[in-house]
Design an enzyme around this catalytic site. Structure first.
Site, PDB file in Angstrom:
ATOM      1  N   ARG A 166       6.214  14.922  10.664  1.00  0.00           N
ATOM      2  CA  ARG A 166       7.007  15.593  11.684  1.00  0.00           C
ATOM      3  C   ARG A 166       7.967  16.617  11.073  1.00  0.00           C
ATOM      4  O   ARG A 166       9.109  16.755  11.500  1.00  0.00           O
ATOM      5  CB  ARG A 166       7.792  14.573  12.521  1.00  0.00           C
ATOM      6  CG  ARG A 166       6.926  13.537  13.198  1.00  0.00           C
ATOM      7  CD  ARG A 166       5.942  14.174  14.180  1.00  0.00           C
ATOM      8  NE  ARG A 166       5.017  13.170  14.676  1.00  0.00           N
ATOM      9  CZ  ARG A 166       3.820  12.916  14.127  1.00  0.00           C
ATOM     10  NH1 ARG A 166       3.395  13.634  13.096  1.00  0.00           N
ATOM     11  NH2 ARG A 166       3.043  11.981  14.604  1.00  0.00           N
ATOM     12  N   SER A 250       9.145  11.214  21.982  1.00  0.00           N
ATOM     13  CA  SER A 250       9.835  10.255  21.111  1.00  0.00           C
ATOM     14  C   SER A 250      11.132  10.885  20.616  1.00  0.00           C
ATOM     15  O   SER A 250      11.098  11.882  19.888  1.00  0.00           O
ATOM     16  CB  SER A 250       8.942   9.877  19.930  1.00  0.00           C
ATOM     17  OG  SER A 250       7.777   9.211  20.371  1.00  0.00           O
ATOM     18  N   GLU A 370      14.196  13.276  16.507  1.00  0.00           N
ATOM     19  CA  GLU A 370      13.011  14.099  16.312  1.00  0.00           C
ATOM     20  C   GLU A 370      13.147  15.479  16.948  1.00  0.00           C
ATOM     21  O   GLU A 370      12.684  16.464  16.375  1.00  0.00           O
ATOM     22  CB  GLU A 370      11.772  13.373  16.859  1.00  0.00           C
ATOM     23  CG  GLU A 370      10.476  14.029  16.490  1.00  0.00           C
ATOM     24  CD  GLU A 370       9.276  13.113  16.724  1.00  0.00           C
ATOM     25  OE1 GLU A 370       8.354  13.544  17.429  1.00  0.00           O
ATOM     26  OE2 GLU A 370       9.272  11.983  16.215  1.00  0.00           O
TER      27      GLU A 370
END
Length: 378
Positions: A166, A250, A370
């Protein structure tokens, strides 16, 4: 390069927070996008590039700067130097899930497990998006981008983007600035030509998510449809009638920890060992070489652990919210922070900090956000 009347970013982000910017530009062609970026940079003020708004958490106040909306569209199919593969060059503003649908309809494999991920194609490499064992790093060939302050775009191979879990050199992590300040104009992927026949699924994580045994054969379309169904059950497919989807997906990353730290966690905590990065070269000067080559150093690989499990085991259940708050954990997925209706960024940030504190108190690690945070702090 048309300026448009600025609208609150709460109308353009999936978390539904954010005030109006000072200036807003819609770019529908690559030329307009390049011109808009040059114009925004020439003002030497704050600037923000906005695609689908699905990975942004924007503060409540006005954005004192220029927002450039990337609305470019288009897919170009090209030959690949590898037999049995094809390349797709896709404009940055193209909807990601529409690209996946196109690839599946063309019998091209490699991104079908990422069906239903919201956002645009240009944002995908920045985040190195992934789901169920597939990540864009596995199929990305190159991107065309414009570095901040540069006159002309350049083509950059995927190997120079620092793609990791990520992350990339282009991502604005919380509390830091990107290693490379640039905007993606187009993305080139290389996908396998498998057609529409049934085939075995190689990824263990994807098989587990879909309930498939090893060797079970299914079509790309079957995979896409079942991934979409799985994501809908978790509230991870945008639906204007479902407040559980008013989120940034998320909100916290699955934590990457050392193997020794992972052993301190309860054995039932879901975890996935990561492959270590081996030293490619060992250089021994000839004038000091005595015939002995030292053995390669060994170390336990890092471990990815489930943030959702940590959150739930710290006492925070699906649907949890603080008193009088309009921010809540999704009723379907413990990792999604949702705006239950006219909630503020301050309310969402308060909930995020509460979750971080509970997980740190119970397990000794701080979960990292995130989404990209703009004008808001945790």
């Amino acid at each position: 390069m048309p300026d448009v009347t600025p609208v609150p970013l709460a109308q353009l982000t999936t978390l539904r927070t954010g005030g109006a910017p000072t200036r807003m530009i819609d770019a529908r062609t690559t030329g307009e996008l390049v011109a808009a970026l040059h114009d925004a940079w020439s003002e030497h003020g704050a600037w923000l590039v906005l695609g689908g708004g699905s990975n942004l958490f924007v503060g409540d106040g006005p954005f004192e700067g220029t927002v450039v909306r990337v609305l470019t569209q288009g897919i170009e199919r090209m030959p690949s130097p590898r037999p049995g593969f094809a390349r797709l060059r896709v404009q940055a503003g193209h909807d990601w899930d529409r690209l996946v649908a196109y690839a599946v309809s063309e019998g091209l494999a490699g991104i079908e497990a990422m069906s239903g991920i919201p956002g645009t194609v240009g944002a995908a490499p920045v985040q190195n998006i992934g789901a169920y064992g597939q990540e864009i790093v596995q199929t990305l060939v190159e991107v065309e981008l414009l570095d901040e302050g540069a006159a002309d775009p350049v083509v950059v191979p995927a190997s120079e983007l620092g793609l990791g879990f990520r992350t990339s050199v282009l991502k604005h992590h919380y509390g830091s600035v990107p290693a490379r300040s640039a905007v993606i104009l187009s993305v080139t992927l290389e996908l396998e030509e498998v057609g529409h026949a049934e085939r075995a699924i190689g990824g263990e994580q994807l098989r587990a998510a879909l309930g498939l045994d090893e060797g079970t054969a299914v079509t790309l379309e079957w995979v896409r449809n079942h991934v979409l169904d799985t994501r809908r059950r978790k509230g991870m497919v945008l639906d204007p009638d479902d407040p559980d989807t008013y989120s940034a997906g998320s909100f916290f990353q699955n934590a990457i920890v050392s193997a020794s730290f992972a052993r301190t966690l309860p054995p039932e905590c879901p975890r996935w060992p990561l492959e270590p990065d081996p030293d490619t070269f060992l250089v021994i000067p000839l004038d000091s070489f005595d015939g002995f080559v030292p053995p390669a150093a060994t170390q336990d690989p890092a471990v990815k652990v489930s943030a959702a499990w940590l959150i739930e085991q710290s006492g925070i259940r699906k649907g949890f919210k603080l008193p009088r708050s309009r921010a809540a954990i999704s009723t379907k997925h413990a990792l999604a922070l949702t705006n239950r209706g006219n909630g503020t960024a301050a309310e969402l940030a308060e909930l995020a900090r509460f979750i971080q504190g509970r997980v740190q108190s119970e397990f000794g690690l701080i979960l990292q956000p995130e989404p990209v945070l703009v004008g808001v702090d945790l």
